[in-house]
Structures are given as structure tokens and as C-alpha cells.
Design a protein around this motif. Structure first.
Motif, PDB file in Angstrom:
ATOM      1  N   ALA A  65      44.252  28.624  17.837  1.00 32.88           N
ATOM      2  CA  ALA A  65      44.094  30.169  17.904  1.00 32.88           C
ATOM      3  C   ALA A  65      45.357  30.696  18.471  1.00 32.88           C
ATOM      4  N   LEU A  66      46.206  29.980  19.092  1.00 30.99           N
ATOM      5  CA  LEU A  66      47.482  30.383  19.799  1.00 30.99           C
ATOM      6  C   LEU A  66      48.161  30.650  18.584  1.00 30.99           C
ATOM      7  N   ASN A 231      44.948  39.512  29.055  1.00 27.85           N
ATOM      8  CA  ASN A 231      44.329  40.325  28.515  1.00 27.85           C
ATOM      9  C   ASN A 231      44.942  40.485  27.039  1.00 27.85           C
ATOM     10  N   SER A 232      45.315  39.237  26.450  1.00 25.09           N
ATOM     11  CA  SER A 232      45.980  39.251  25.158  1.00 25.09           C
ATOM     12  C   SER A 232      44.828  38.940  24.088  1.00 25.09           C
ATOM     13  N   ALA A 233      45.321  38.836  22.973  1.00 23.14           N
ATOM     14  CA  ALA A 233      44.312  38.429  21.969  1.00 23.14           C
ATOM     15  C   ALA A 233      43.930  36.924  22.018  1.00 23.14           C
TER      16      ALA A 233
ATOM     17  N   THR B 170      29.955  36.630  38.282  1.00 24.24           N
ATOM     18  CA  THR B 170      30.371  36.908  37.075  1.00 24.24           C
ATOM     19  C   THR B 170      31.381  35.872  36.244  1.00 24.24           C
ATOM     20  N   ILE B 171      31.325  35.654  35.046  1.00 24.87           N
ATOM     21  CA  ILE B 171      32.187  34.672  34.324  1.00 24.87           C
ATOM     22  C   ILE B 171      33.168  35.719  33.453  1.00 24.87           C
ATOM     23  N   ALA B 172      34.306  35.297  33.124  1.00 24.57           N
ATOM     24  CA  ALA B 172      35.409  36.031  32.725  1.00 24.57           C
ATOM     25  C   ALA B 172      35.519  35.538  31.318  1.00 24.57           C
ATOM     26  N   LEU B 173      35.152  36.518  30.204  1.00 26.90           N
ATOM     27  CA  LEU B 173      35.288  36.441  28.947  1.00 26.90           C
ATOM     28  C   LEU B 173      36.576  37.279  28.517  1.00 26.90           C
ATOM     29  N   GLN B 174      36.853  36.908  27.194  1.00 24.62           N
ATOM     30  CA  GLN B 174      38.236  37.489  26.883  1.00 24.62           C
ATOM     31  C   GLN B 174      37.924  39.177  26.898  1.00 24.62           C
TER      32      GLN B 174
END
Lengths: 389, 388
Positions: A65-66, A231-233, B170-174
Motif C-alpha cells: 500500500a506504501l 493523515n496521508s493516504a 476510541t480507535i484511530a482509523l485512517q
């Protein structure tokens, strides 16, 4: 030296008993050597794993994915001095049961992964022969490969631009296995891999490995990398290599749990020995109470009698330990037959500390076991003992 | 009958004499206890692994992409999911909708509570049918997640092992943080060590487009074969179907295989030690009893009865040891949890595992008693009596 015949006489008085005690000690110490040896080699992978190298993978677990573009950004993170990358070529050889996974590394990776036992000439060869790979001994043995072998890796669904389901790899050479990779390694060329993929899939990376300037900065750099892509893709998960191995990621079994199983079994074996040797020596002394009384009556010192009992306990225990360790030494060569290499469980290593500990415990158990009978002999009432009461 | 009566008499006489040999008898009890404790403790983990997917049963199938080994590296498009859902072998609920659960799986980095080491927990998105297909799933705290709301529920096993999964956090998702709104139990199966969400909301939240796998309830015993045929003949989709229990057995094989090998390897090695100890103890018991045995033989008791008394002594002592060993394993490990890979397993000292421990003890007793019982039976009566 002059007491040697006395000890010998005590031991061969009931030869069957001595032999049985010795054999059970051999079994217990073979177990001791193998379990602590396994634990030692698992620990060894952590000891030699580097703290100044960081594995970087996709945070949510998806492989490939990277993207290559992330490399430049990782390089700019403070303390990072070099970054390598690889793609993951996963399929099987001849039979779906023989899964074969090749690590297709770029030209930077060898500088970071300096433990990889391949020469610059070999890397060069890999770049020249595009489909060339190097395999480690374990892979060569399990799949029956040697330098020059064709090594087609097949997959059920094509991931290649040409639609073929086979990657026509070729073995250029075989290298020694690394303790950190007991399941074996297949090393190929990233650029060959990448350029064989359909256009849309190119430029993808399964993992990066970053080298930092100082092991002390590894954690901070790993966190900085993860923050960078938060916060990137493609968010990342970065873990220093040593922490990765410490977390039980080698075989998937927690290092602490391996320790629990191995140490627990070794302790149970020793505990059993305590019963067995203790019983043997107590019985042997009890049967010969009269003889010991005679010895004391003719002037043998208490210390001498204690020493005789002690040596009589030490001999089967120590001899058993030595035989057991020798037997345990025969296991590592056949380990891949017992535990398949793909389970990534390192071969037990009977290191000097393990052997030393075994000998120490053999002596300690013998001493503990000799304690009660020799105390009894010390307090022996000579008159009643001589009278056979 | 006479033979049985003789065995009874000689053995009861022998057992009454046991207390005079209590210390040497402890060698057998203690030795066997050690062996059985180690064997049963390690096997409780393999039993836990087997139990974790026992509920999956053989009436369920898993659909993966043709090249994929596991669900986390498989990818199924919506079209493929709709195709597989509509195949005839799939059971239907009362309303007519197929019992098919298209899932999305992702892994989430967490820390282990013990040792604060890096770990990975599975985050699994289920379809609405998937929740209905797990009737054993019970909310024990908080509430059930609302589909579409971006919420998760956490298995009690996962919460016990990993940090940051408490109710309310909470859990961190994209794409954003999702609250944990409930905790669930599911009879200690694999789901209980995972985080659950609803698949259709989860997929975009982790930056994906496709599902990973699909679980299908089958109509009957022949359904799997017909399903495999239908799916293999589809020109459009490259999929494969596997019985779900086979899939779990395959994916946990290296753990169960390793621990089975370790259990029987170590158990076998220790048993060899215990056998030698048993032989030793029984030989000395026979020589202590030589007068008793000679007297009994002179009175007309048969050699078989004498030999049997030695074997029964060994059996009695080693069974006591086995019970002690199994009880020790039960006290220390039953209900304990271990994390292997990304899965959480509950150690369980099942009756079957205890049975293996007891069989092991019987084996040690019989092998250890063989030679001493022959010696007891063959003892020269006259010689033994003359020594009196």
C-alpha cells in the motif's frame, strides 16, 4: 584418589540402579538443554536485532500500500540517514503447499541490511540477471534448489503486466541463513519486480527500512515517521527492528510465552530429577548403613563419609547431564524435520551458558540429594548400627 | 475367578505395605505428576486453539480471492460478493435473504498489556447478516453498534490483552476516530479477541474499496461441493471456497502444530525419565517384598497374581501422579489467555486433554512395571525364604 575404589564399589553395588538413575538424568538434562537452548536462540534473535533500523509498513496491515514517493519524505525525518525498500512477491513453487515468498529489495536496502550475507558482486549480478534471485540454505534444502536452478514462482491470479501467472525466477546462488530469519530468505531485485507489474500497480512498496544515526534516536524517529503520514493516504506503522523481534513477531508466539513453556518444562524436569536421585542415594546409603558404621568405627572422618556420599550422588547426575547434553546436541541438525522452517522457530542453540547451567544444576541436585543421607550418617549411633539395628 | 481373587488378595496386601515405602513411592507419583503437568499445560493451549473455531462448524464456508491464502490478503469486489451470495448452496434466512457475511478485515496497531510490547489486533467489519450469523455474540457492557454510525464493539479477550480498548475510548482509523460503544462475549471463539464494526462503513474509513472475504452458511452436506463447482466455473470471478473449519485449522496450524510437537516432544522425553525412575522404584519395591512374595508363592498364590500386584502398584501410584499433575495444570492455566499472532486464545484443560495425560501416565506405569513384574513373578521361592 585412594577413595575412588570406595565410590566405585558403591556405584556398582547395584549396577542396574545406577544405570537407570543415569539414564533418567540423561533424559531430564536432554530436555533441559533443548528447552533452554530454544529459549536462548529466541533471545539471541532479539540480542542481534538492530535498534538503529526501523521497519516501516502500512498501518492498517494491507501489503503493497506504501508508495515509493514516501521514501524521500522519510529521508528528511531527523536522524534518518538512509532508507531501503522492498516489494513482496508471494506465490508457490510447484505445489500450493510449498509457499515461496521473495523479498524484492532495492539498491539501498543492502547498505541498511548489512547482515545479509551477500557480496556486492552478487548484488551486481542480481541487477544484471533481471530474474535472478539468491536463496538461503533453508529454502535451497526444502525446495531442492541450487545455483543455476530455474525457480518459477506460481500464483493463482496474475499480478504481472503480461498476464502470466508465473514469475520465471532463476537461482543465482545460495547464502547462509540468518538467525533472525529461520524460515529462510529469497532475495530478488525490486526494479525487475516493479517493472513487471501493470502500470497501475507500479511504484508500490511493501515495506521500508530506515537506518538512523544512533540507536537512541530510533524510537523518536519511528514516531516522527508515523506522525508524518498520519493523515496521508497511506498511514505507516514504524517499529525499530529490536522491538519488532521482542514483540514476538518472528514466529507470532510471544517471547515471554516461549520462555514460560521452556523454563517451565526444564524446571519440571529438574524437579523430577530431585525425586529420582534423592531416592536412589537415600536407598543406597540406607542399605549400607552397617558398612558406613564400620568405616566410621575404624576412623573415617565425618567429612570423608559425607564426601563419599556426595560423590556417589554426583556421578550419575553429572554423567547423566553430560550424556543428555550430548543427545541434545544431536537435535539441532534434524530440527527442520521436527519443526518446519516456515513456522519461523529458531533452532535450539546449546550455548556455553546453557551447558554450564545444566552442569551447575546437575551438581546442585546431587548436593541437595546427598544432604539428608549424609546428615543421617553423621548422627549415626555406631553401636546400634553395627549391631544391625 | 480364582485368578482374580488371588490378584485381589496379593495386591491388597501389597497396597497395605505401601506406606512403609512411601518415600520411594513418591518417586513415581512425583515423576508422573511432573510429566503430566507439563503435557497437559501445553496441550491446554492446543485445545484452546481448536475450541476457538469449534463453533465455526463444518456447515460454513469462506470465500476468498483465488490467489489468497488468508482473508487479510484477499480482496473481493462487490460484484464478486453479489455473485457468490446468490449461488444455490447458500442457506437463506426466513425472509429469503441469503445468510452470507461479506467481511472487511484490517489490523490495528496496539500494545500488549503484559510487557507493553507492540501487537496487532484484528478489526473486522461484518455485514448485517454476519451479526445474525453469530447468535452467540452477547453484549456484556455498553450497547450494540449502530450500522453506519462509525462505531465499534470490542471482544472481552481483546480488551483483556491489549491497551486502549476500554469501553468509551476510541480507535484511530485512517479517516477519523471511532468510539468503542460496547464489549461482547462470543463463547471464547476467535471473534472475542477482535474488534467488530460494520463492513460497509468500515471499508471507506480504512481507505479501501473492496471486501476481503465472505462467510456463507451452507444448505447441507453436499452444498460445499456444488458451491465449489459453481464458483470454479464462473468465467467472471476468480474465487475459491473452503470449509471454514478447514480454513481456521490451516491458518492456526503453525501454532497448534508447534505446541503439539513441543507438548509430545517434552512430554515424551520426560516420560522416558519417569519410566527409568519407575523401573528403579519398582525393582527396589520387589526386592523389599521378596520375603512377602516368596511366602505368598509358598502358600500357593500364583506368579501371575504376584506380577499383577506390581503392575497395579505402578498404575495406582502413577494415576495419583496424573491427577496431581492435571490438577496443577488446571489451577495454573485453565481460563488463561495467550496471544498468538493476532489471535487471542483461551487455554482450556478439557476432559480430552486430561484423558491424554492419564493415558500417558498409564503408559509410563505399564512400561515401567514390565521388567520388575517379571522379576517378581520369577523369584526363586526357596532362595528368598532361605534369606529370612
Amino acid at each position: 584418589m585412594k577413595y575412588l575404589p570406595l565410590v566405585w564399589a558403591g556405584l556398582v553395588r547395584k549396577p542396574l540402579r545406577t544405570i537407570l538413575t543415569l539414564l533418567s538424568a540423561a533424559a531430564a538434562f536432554m530436555l533441559f538443554g533443548l528447552t533452554l537452548g530454544l529459549n536462548a536462540s529466541v533471545r539471541h534473535t532479539i540480542d542481534i536485532a538492530r535498534m538503529d533500523c526501523i521497519y516501516i509498513g502500512a498501518r492498517f496491515g494491507d501489503s503493497a500500500a506504501l508508495t515509493v514517493s514516501q521514501r524521500e519524505r522519510i529521508l528528511k525525518v531527523p536522524h534518518v540517514i538512509n532508507v531501503g525498500q522492498w516489494g513482496w512477491l508471494s506465490g508457490y513453487y510447484r505445489d500450493p503447499k510449498n509457499s515461496a515468498n521473495a523479498l524484492m529489495i532495492d539498491r539501498n536496502e543492502p547498505q541498511i541490511w548489512s547482515e545479509l550475507p551477500m557480496s556486492p558482486a552478487q548484488f551486481q549480478q542480481m541487477r544484471t540477471v533481471r530474474n535472478g534471485v539468491f536463496v538461503s540454505q533453508v529454502i535451497a534444502n526444502t525446495l531442492g534448489l541450487k545455483a543455476g536452478s530455474d525457480f518459477p514462482i506460481r500464483m493463482d491470479m496474475s499480478n504481472r503486466a503480461d498476464g502470466a501467472t508465473v514469475w520465471p525466477l532463476r537461482v543465482l546462488g545460495v547464502f547462509h541463513d540468518l538467525p533472525t530469519d529461520p524460515e529462510g530468505l529469497i532475495i530478488g531485485d525490486y526494479y525487475y519486480f516493479d517493472q513487471s507489474l501493470p502500470l497501475a500497480d507500479r511504484g508500490k512498496v511493501t515495506g521500508f527500512e530506515a537506518r538512523v544515526d544512533d540507536p537512541a534516536n530510533a524510537m523518536a524517529a519511528a514516531r516522527a515517521i508515523d506522525r508524518l503520514f498520519e493523515n496521508s493516504a497511506v498511514p505507516t506503522r514504524s517499529v525499530p527492528e529490536k522491538i519488532f523481534y521482542e514483540s514476538g513477531n518472528l514466529s507470532g508466539i510471544d517471547v515471554a510465552d516461549i520462555g514460560l513453556v521452556t523454563n517451565g518444562a526444564a524446571a519440571a524436569g529438574l524437579f523430577m530429577m530431585l525425586f529420582l536421585i534423592g531416592n536412589t542415594i537415600t536407598q543406597s546409603v540406607r542399605e549400607r548403613t552397617q558398612e558406613f558404621a564400620v568405616m566410621k568405627a575404624v576412623g573415617f572422618a565425618d567429612l570423608t563419609v559425607t564426601a563419599l556420599v556426595l560423590v556417589e550422588a554426583v556421578v550419575p547426575s553429572l554423567a547423566g547431564a553430560l550424556i543428555g547434553l550430548l543427545l541434545a546436541l544431536a537435535i539441532p541438525p534434524v530440527w527442520p524435520l521436527i519443526i518446519p522452517p516456515s513456522w519461523a522457530m529458531p533452532t535450539p542453540h546449546l550455548s556455553m551458558p546453557v551447558m554450564g547451567l545444566a552442569i551447575l544444576f546437575a551438581l546442585l541436585i546431587a548436593c541437595t540429594c546427598a544432604l539428608i543421607p549424609s546428615l543421617r550418617l553423621r548422627r549415626l549411633n555406631l553401636v546400634s548400627a553395627l549391631a544391625g539395628r | 475367578m480364582e485368578a482374580l481373587r488371588q490378584i485381589l488378595v496379593v495386591s491388597s496386601l501389597n497396597f497395605r505395605g505401601l506406606r512403609h515405602r512411601i518415600w520411594s513411592s513418591l518417586v513415581i507419583v512425583g515423576g508422573v505428576a511432573c510429566v503430566v503437568a507439563v503435557l497437559v499445560s501445553i496441550l491446554s493451549l492446543t485445545a484452546g486453539i481448536a475450541r476457538s473455531y469449534a463453533a465455526a462448524g463444518s456447515e460454513r464456508a469462506i470465500v476468498l480471492a483465488a490467489g489468497a491464502m488468508w482473508d487479510d490478503n484477499s480482496s473481493l469486489t462487490h460484484q464478486a460478493v453479489n455473485f457468490a451470495r446468490a449461488t444455490p448452496g447458500v442457506k437463506r434466512a426466513e425472509g429469503g435473504s441469503p445468510l452470507a457475511d461479506a467481511q472487511a478485515v484490517s489490523s490495528l496497531p496496539v500494545s500488549k498489556k503484559s510487557g507493553a510490547l507492540e501487537a496487532t489486533v484484528m478489526l473486522r467489519g461484518l455485514s448485517p447478516a454476519g451479526f445474525a450469523m453469530h447468535p452467540n455474540l452477547r453484549i456484556v457492557a455498553g450497547r450494540m453498534l449502530r450500522p453506519g454510525a462509525g462505531e465499534v464493539i470490542v471482544g472481552v479477550g481483546a480488551e483483556r490483552q491489549f491497551t486502549g480498548l476500554a469501553l468509551g475510548s476510541t480507535i484511530a482509523l485512517q479517516h477519523g476516530r471511532w468510539p468503542i460503544v460496547g464489549m461482547f462475549r462470543s463463547d471464547g471463539d476467535l471473534l472475542e479477541g477482535e474488534i467488530l464494526a460494520d463492513a460497509d462503513t468500515l471499508i471507506p474509513a480504512i481507505g479501501r474499496k473492496d471486501y476481503n472475504s465472505m462467510i456463507l452458511d451452507l444448505t447441507g452436506p453436499g452444498a460445499l461441493a456444488s458451491l465449489q463447482r459453481d464458483i470454479a466455473h464462473s468465467p467472471q470471478f476468480k474465487l475459491k471456497v473452503e470449509r471454514q473449519s478447514d480454513y481456521y485449522a490451516r491458518t492456526t496450524r503453525r501454532f497448534s502444530g508447534f505446541f503439539t510437537a513441543v507438548a509430545f516432544g517434552l512430554g515424551g522425553l520426560m516420560a522416558i525419565g519417569a519410566v527409568f525412575g519407575t523401573v528403579n522404584t519398582l525393582y527396589s519395591a520387589v526386592s523389599t517384598r521378596s520375603r512377602e512374595i516368596a511366602t505368598l508363592r509358598a502358600l500357593g498364590f500364583g506368579a501371575v497374581a504376584v506380577a499383577a500386584s506390581v503392575i497395579l502398584e505402578a498404575l495406582l501410584l502413577s494415576l495419583i501422579g496424573a491427577v496431581l499433575g492435571a490438577a496443577t495444570a488446571w489451577v495454573f492455566f485453565n481460563g488463561d489467555q495467550k496471544v498468538l499472532g493476532t489471535d487471542v486464545f483461551n487455554l482450556s484443560v478439557t476432559p480430552a486433554v486430561m484423558g491424554i495425560g492419564i493415558l500417558w501416565a498409564v503408559g509410563i506405569a505399564l512400561i515401567g512395571a514390565a521388567l520388575p513384574s517379571v522379576r517378581a513373578a520369577r523369584a526363586e521361592i526357596v532362595v528368598a525364604l532361605r534369606a529370612v
